[in-house]
Design a protein around this motif. Sequence first.
Motif, PDB file in Angstrom:
ATOM      1  N   MET A   5      -4.509  14.422   0.080  1.00 29.84           N
ATOM      2  CA  MET A   5      -3.941  12.690  -0.172  1.00 29.84           C
ATOM      3  C   MET A   5      -4.752  12.542  -1.164  1.00 29.84           C
ATOM      4  O   MET A   5      -5.840  11.657  -1.359  1.00 29.84           O
ATOM      5  CB  MET A   5      -3.798  12.109   1.057  1.00 29.84           C
ATOM      6  CG  MET A   5      -3.421  10.905   1.608  1.00 29.84           C
ATOM      7  SD  MET A   5      -4.603  10.001   2.611  1.00 29.84           S
ATOM      8  CE  MET A   5      -6.018   9.326   2.727  1.00 29.84           C
TER       9      MET A   5
ATOM     10  N   SER B 296      -4.708   7.818  -2.782  1.00 28.48           N
ATOM     11  CA  SER B 296      -4.245   6.840  -1.654  1.00 28.48           C
ATOM     12  C   SER B 296      -4.131   5.936  -2.657  1.00 28.48           C
ATOM     13  O   SER B 296      -5.497   5.795  -3.416  1.00 28.48           O
ATOM     14  CB  SER B 296      -4.690   6.694  -0.020  1.00 28.48           C
ATOM     15  OG  SER B 296      -4.046   4.926   0.188  1.00 28.48           O
ATOM     16  N   THR B 297      -3.540   4.189  -1.941  1.00 26.68           N
ATOM     17  CA  THR B 297      -4.342   3.075  -3.039  1.00 26.68           C
ATOM     18  C   THR B 297      -5.214   2.186  -2.223  1.00 26.68           C
ATOM     19  O   THR B 297      -5.484   1.545  -2.635  1.00 26.68           O
ATOM     20  CB  THR B 297      -3.183   1.899  -2.924  1.00 26.68           C
ATOM     21  OG1 THR B 297      -2.843   2.015  -1.841  1.00 26.68           O
ATOM     22  CG2 THR B 297      -1.944   2.897  -3.789  1.00 26.68           C
ATOM     23  N   SER B 298      -5.470   3.089  -1.071  1.00 28.84           N
ATOM     24  CA  SER B 298      -7.009   2.748  -0.428  1.00 28.84           C
ATOM     25  C   SER B 298      -8.296   3.515   0.034  1.00 28.84           C
ATOM     26  O   SER B 298      -7.478   4.629  -0.216  1.00 28.84           O
ATOM     27  CB  SER B 298      -6.424   1.610   0.893  1.00 28.84           C
ATOM     28  OG  SER B 298      -5.420   3.156   1.663  1.00 28.84           O
TER      29      SER B 298
ATOM     30  N   GLU C 122       1.095  -1.128   0.183  1.00 30.49           N
ATOM     31  CA  GLU C 122       0.527  -0.116   0.093  1.00 30.49           C
ATOM     32  C   GLU C 122       0.766   1.579   0.043  1.00 30.49           C
ATOM     33  O   GLU C 122       1.636   1.166   0.383  1.00 30.49           O
ATOM     34  CB  GLU C 122      -1.024   0.292   1.482  1.00 30.49           C
ATOM     35  CG  GLU C 122      -2.038  -1.076   1.430  1.00 30.49           C
ATOM     36  CD  GLU C 122      -3.041  -1.183   2.555  1.00 30.49           C
ATOM     37  OE1 GLU C 122      -2.296  -0.161   3.262  1.00 30.49           O
ATOM     38  OE2 GLU C 122      -4.068  -1.976   2.756  1.00 30.49           O
TER      39      GLU C 122
ATOM     40  N   ASN D  91       0.867   5.825  -0.768  1.00 33.38           N
ATOM     41  CA  ASN D  91       0.448   7.243  -0.230  1.00 33.38           C
ATOM     42  C   ASN D  91       1.183   8.213  -0.517  1.00 33.38           C
ATOM     43  O   ASN D  91       2.640   8.608   0.445  1.00 33.38           O
ATOM     44  CB  ASN D  91      -1.144   7.335   0.967  1.00 33.38           C
ATOM     45  CG  ASN D  91      -0.283   7.665   1.635  1.00 33.38           C
ATOM     46  OD1 ASN D  91      -0.076   8.186   2.523  1.00 33.38           O
ATOM     47  ND2 ASN D  91      -0.270   6.284   3.188  1.00 33.38           N
TER      48      ASN D  91
END
Length: 350
Positions: free
Chosen positions: A117, A119-121, A96, A98
């Motif tokens: 931000m 992010s991958t999540s 993961e 960010n």
Amino acid sequence: MGNLMSSFFNKEPPPPMVLVPPIFDFPPLSARTRMLVPAYDLLFGKLALCSLFEDYFEQARNLNTRIMLKPLEDPHVDLIATVSGSLDQKSGKAVEGNAIFRWQKDLDDPHTFMDLMVSTSDPILRLRSCAYYPRYQFGAFGIFPLIITKRALPEDYGVMGLRYGSENLSIGTSFMPFPLSGDTPICAWLVGRLGKLSVGLKYIPPYEGKHPLNFKDLKNWSCAIGYGLGSSSPLCPSFNFSLELARSSQLIASFYQHAVVQRRVTNPFEENQIVGITNYIDFGFELVTRINGDKSLESVDESSFQLAASWQANKNFLLKGKMGPSSSSIALAFKSWWRPSFTFSITAVE
């Protein structure tokens, strides 16, 4: 002429000096966004304990990398990129990452800022902003997830808040401007200080389902009392002890002490008049116990404790250790003395 030559050759040596290195990580990253958090969650030594118990300690079999970039042309902006992943192939945890781009109005005052931000999540894209006016001691903030996989909770649509803070009083509230039901979940806090004594209250109603606001239900309230000594400057020793009755029927006792000591040192890289260096030693203890048997919270441990200590030998080395009922950890952080600066930490877990 003779007196002049005599004073030149008999020049008195410089007086001995003691180095006072800067704090290893000051201000901490958590302090940059403190205006987005209720003051109740930061006072009573909570911010210092959070930094002592969490900074530079990583989970076992996890690899975390964080890079902070700050351009010299415009120090008001910076970029922090974080990549984390598990070294255990059986866990199946993907890597993961960010990145947070931040703009800060004043270099010495982090209370007025805006960051974005990616992010991958969840949330994939988030905007946070805060404006604080020191003249009126009034601030407003907002947290808005712009892109998210699924919006199921009221806070998934955004959170806004207002706050007032002075040296002896902090009061504020946060609310969801786009609630999913007719009720608006809110959080409110009030913290006051009189001399060395601090007292605070915080109200948080349950978010699960449609619960009306009920200020008479004691389960929605948390209260804390603390006693502190010393200055707020990290270059001065300080002491803090607090008791908190949390809304989850938990009694939390915490203790934090920051000591400033001097030790003698002989460093060939320093000048001869340097005879000592200032060290910073921090120690913290936290005990959590439940005061009643709530069957809805059977998964939570009845009681737990943790203690931690850190020692900053100079401006480049930091040693930390913590111990709990199930695990113990030790961390060694090294910060390079050249520009750009790098921090490398190793954590051992039993």
